[in-house]
Design an enzyme around this catalytic site. Structure first.
Site, PDB file in Angstrom:
ATOM      1  N   HIS A 133     -11.409  12.876  -1.192  1.00 53.22           N
ATOM      2  CA  HIS A 133     -12.627  13.439  -0.608  1.00 53.22           C
ATOM      3  C   HIS A 133     -12.725  14.888  -1.089  1.00 53.22           C
ATOM      4  O   HIS A 133     -12.067  15.779  -0.555  1.00 53.22           O
ATOM      5  CB  HIS A 133     -12.536  13.380   0.935  1.00 53.22           C
ATOM      6  CG  HIS A 133     -13.812  13.736   1.632  1.00 53.22           C
ATOM      7  ND1 HIS A 133     -13.973  13.594   2.996  1.00 53.22           N
ATOM      8  CD2 HIS A 133     -14.984  14.219   1.167  1.00 53.22           C
ATOM      9  CE1 HIS A 133     -15.195  13.973   3.339  1.00 53.22           C
ATOM     10  NE2 HIS A 133     -15.818  14.364   2.243  1.00 53.22           N
ATOM     11  N   ASP A 134     -13.549  15.103  -2.125  1.00 54.06           N
ATOM     12  CA  ASP A 134     -13.673  16.454  -2.704  1.00 54.06           C
ATOM     13  C   ASP A 134     -14.980  16.496  -3.490  1.00 54.06           C
ATOM     14  O   ASP A 134     -15.758  15.531  -3.438  1.00 54.06           O
ATOM     15  CB  ASP A 134     -12.451  16.738  -3.601  1.00 54.06           C
ATOM     16  CG  ASP A 134     -12.110  18.224  -3.666  1.00 54.06           C
ATOM     17  OD1 ASP A 134     -13.054  19.042  -3.800  1.00 54.06           O
ATOM     18  OD2 ASP A 134     -10.925  18.581  -3.596  1.00 54.06           O
ATOM     19  N   LYS A 176      -7.252   8.189  -0.294  1.00 50.24           N
ATOM     20  CA  LYS A 176      -8.491   8.583   0.404  1.00 50.24           C
ATOM     21  C   LYS A 176      -9.043   9.902  -0.123  1.00 50.24           C
ATOM     22  O   LYS A 176      -9.188  10.881   0.620  1.00 50.24           O
ATOM     23  CB  LYS A 176      -8.247   8.704   1.912  1.00 50.24           C
ATOM     24  CG  LYS A 176      -7.745   7.451   2.593  1.00 50.24           C
ATOM     25  CD  LYS A 176      -7.688   7.643   4.097  1.00 50.24           C
ATOM     26  CE  LYS A 176      -7.148   6.451   4.839  1.00 50.24           C
ATOM     27  NZ  LYS A 176      -5.698   6.223   4.691  1.00 50.24           N
ATOM     28  N   ARG A 198       3.153  -0.820  10.706  1.00 49.14           N
ATOM     29  CA  ARG A 198       4.248  -0.906  11.670  1.00 49.14           C
ATOM     30  C   ARG A 198       4.572  -2.303  12.196  1.00 49.14           C
ATOM     31  O   ARG A 198       5.761  -2.589  12.410  1.00 49.14           O
ATOM     32  CB  ARG A 198       3.973   0.079  12.826  1.00 49.14           C
ATOM     33  CG  ARG A 198       4.157   1.526  12.378  1.00 49.14           C
ATOM     34  CD  ARG A 198       3.466   2.522  13.276  1.00 49.14           C
ATOM     35  NE  ARG A 198       2.008   2.479  13.122  1.00 49.14           N
ATOM     36  CZ  ARG A 198       1.172   3.303  13.747  1.00 49.14           C
ATOM     37  NH1 ARG A 198       1.641   4.217  14.564  1.00 49.14           N
ATOM     38  NH2 ARG A 198      -0.127   3.201  13.535  1.00 49.14           N
ATOM     39  N   LYS A 254       0.854  -1.193   0.000  1.00 52.33           N
ATOM     40  CA  LYS A 254       0.000   0.000   0.000  1.00 52.33           C
ATOM     41  C   LYS A 254       0.884   1.236   0.000  1.00 52.33           C
ATOM     42  O   LYS A 254       1.792   1.348   0.829  1.00 52.33           O
ATOM     43  CB  LYS A 254      -0.887  -0.006   1.248  1.00 52.33           C
ATOM     44  CG  LYS A 254      -1.810   1.203   1.337  1.00 52.33           C
ATOM     45  CD  LYS A 254      -2.763   1.068   2.500  1.00 52.33           C
ATOM     46  CE  LYS A 254      -2.209   1.602   3.790  1.00 52.33           C
ATOM     47  NZ  LYS A 254      -2.046   3.061   3.860  1.00 52.33           N
ATOM     48  N   ARG A 287      -2.670  -5.909  14.657  1.00 48.31           N
ATOM     49  CA  ARG A 287      -1.546  -5.986  15.608  1.00 48.31           C
ATOM     50  C   ARG A 287      -1.363  -7.440  16.042  1.00 48.31           C
ATOM     51  O   ARG A 287      -2.343  -8.163  16.211  1.00 48.31           O
ATOM     52  CB  ARG A 287      -1.831  -5.130  16.863  1.00 48.31           C
ATOM     53  CG  ARG A 287      -1.826  -3.632  16.604  1.00 48.31           C
ATOM     54  CD  ARG A 287      -0.440  -3.135  16.197  1.00 48.31           C
ATOM     55  NE  ARG A 287      -0.387  -1.708  15.900  1.00 48.31           N
ATOM     56  CZ  ARG A 287      -0.571  -1.176  14.682  1.00 48.31           C
ATOM     57  NH1 ARG A 287      -0.858  -1.937  13.641  1.00 48.31           N
ATOM     58  NH2 ARG A 287      -0.462   0.128  14.510  1.00 48.31           N
ATOM     59  N   ASP A 331      -3.466   4.378  -1.582  1.00 49.40           N
ATOM     60  CA  ASP A 331      -4.366   4.782  -0.485  1.00 49.40           C
ATOM     61  C   ASP A 331      -4.322   6.294  -0.311  1.00 49.40           C
ATOM     62  O   ASP A 331      -3.683   6.805   0.605  1.00 49.40           O
ATOM     63  CB  ASP A 331      -3.891   4.046   0.787  1.00 49.40           C
ATOM     64  CG  ASP A 331      -4.676   4.398   2.027  1.00 49.40           C
ATOM     65  OD1 ASP A 331      -5.835   4.817   1.907  1.00 49.40           O
ATOM     66  OD2 ASP A 331      -4.116   4.246   3.133  1.00 49.40           O
ATOM     67  N   THR A 341      -9.781   3.654  11.325  1.00 50.80           N
ATOM     68  CA  THR A 341      -9.644   2.720  12.457  1.00 50.80           C
ATOM     69  C   THR A 341      -9.039   3.403  13.687  1.00 50.80           C
ATOM     70  O   THR A 341      -8.965   2.813  14.748  1.00 50.80           O
ATOM     71  CB  THR A 341      -8.801   1.499  12.051  1.00 50.80           C
ATOM     72  OG1 THR A 341      -7.706   1.939  11.251  1.00 50.80           O
ATOM     73  CG2 THR A 341      -9.615   0.511  11.273  1.00 50.80           C
TER      74      THR A 341
END
Ligand code: C5P
Length: 237
Positions: free
Chosen positions: A66-67, A64, A214, A35, A184, A62, A122
């Site tokens: 938004h417009d 995202k 991570r 990603k 995780r 990724d 998230t």
């Protein structure tokens, strides 16, 4: 049944660091799905997408979006030429914006990357969503509703936490994709994520793809951490 896969979030500040990280996977027969998010894309530009694809990786871009619908349609037209496999918008941009994204993404030959909508990040819990965003409904209701909007607009799935994959499938059917960050390992810190699950739990909960940052990129042995995700999530060992 949708194919399951693990997507590594390449959250690095430069092309050199991202490509250096991917060098670790050179000996892997099957190159990991990756990603590319805002940090790397803004630092390294569209060229990083081409370089990563040239190495044989599939790419989830990724950004995202938004417009307003016209801007998103035109931006998606540009992004579709990069040959990415998956990209996304915020469902909060409304169905009209998501339909525009779908139109813009379709290539002249009729092919189209998978298009997802982000429901709620998230990192956002229900209390914050209600107090700060003034969304009165519960988190599960909000996610189911945003997912339904996305499906009606012709999208392929949503980004949500593993804990909401079941709600999404119930609202939109089993083929509608649940792509889930917030992963995780059992013994790890949550960092800034709130709605988290292990790769094994995400599988049980119905995720189609897990996005792992991570826990793999900051691991002492990233290849081992990636293979552990594959074992738990894809190979079900
Ligand atoms: O490091 P970590 O595993 O928390 O990284 C998760 C990745 O998934 C980040 O790149 C983050 O931007 C992304 N993401 C997320 N929640 C969403 C959508 C994307 O955490 N709803």
């Amino acid at each position: 049944m949708n194919g399951k896969d693990v997507i590594i979030a390449l959250d690095f500040e430069s092309a050199e660091r991202a490509l250096g990280f991917l060098d670790l996977f050179q000996d892997q027969e099957r190159k990991p799905y990756v990603k590319i998010g805002m940090e790397l894309y803004y630092a390294a530009g569209p060229d990083i997408v081409r370089r990563v694809r040239d190495r044989g990786h599939r790419v989830f871009l990724d950004l995202k979006l938004h417009d307003i619908p016209t801007t998103v349609r035109r931006a998606m037209r540009v992004l579709s030429d990069l040959g990415v496999d998956m990209c996304n918008v915020h469902a909060a941009g409304t169905a009209a914006m998501m339909e525009a994204a779908r139109e813009g993404l379709t290539r002249p030959d009729g092919t189209c990357p998978l298009l997802l909508a982000v429901t709620q990040l998230t990192s956002t819990g229900e209390e914050r969503m209600q107090k700060e965003l003034l969304i009165g409904a519960s988190l599960p209701e909000t996610i189911a509703h945003y997912a339904e909007n996305a499906r009606s607009a012709g999208l392929d799935g949503v980004v949500c936490s593993p804990w909401e994959a079941g709600i999404v499938k119930e609202a939109c059917g089993p083929q509608f994709l649940a792509v889930t960050p917030g992963i995780r390992f059992a013994d790890a810190a949550a960092d800034d994520q709130v709605r988290i699950a292990t790769p094994a739990r995400a599988r049980e909960l119905g995720s189609d793809y897990i996005v792992v940052g991570r826990p793999v990129t900051a691991a002492a042995d990233p290849v081992a951490a990636y293979l552990k995700c594959m074992e738990e999530f894809v190979w079900n060992k």
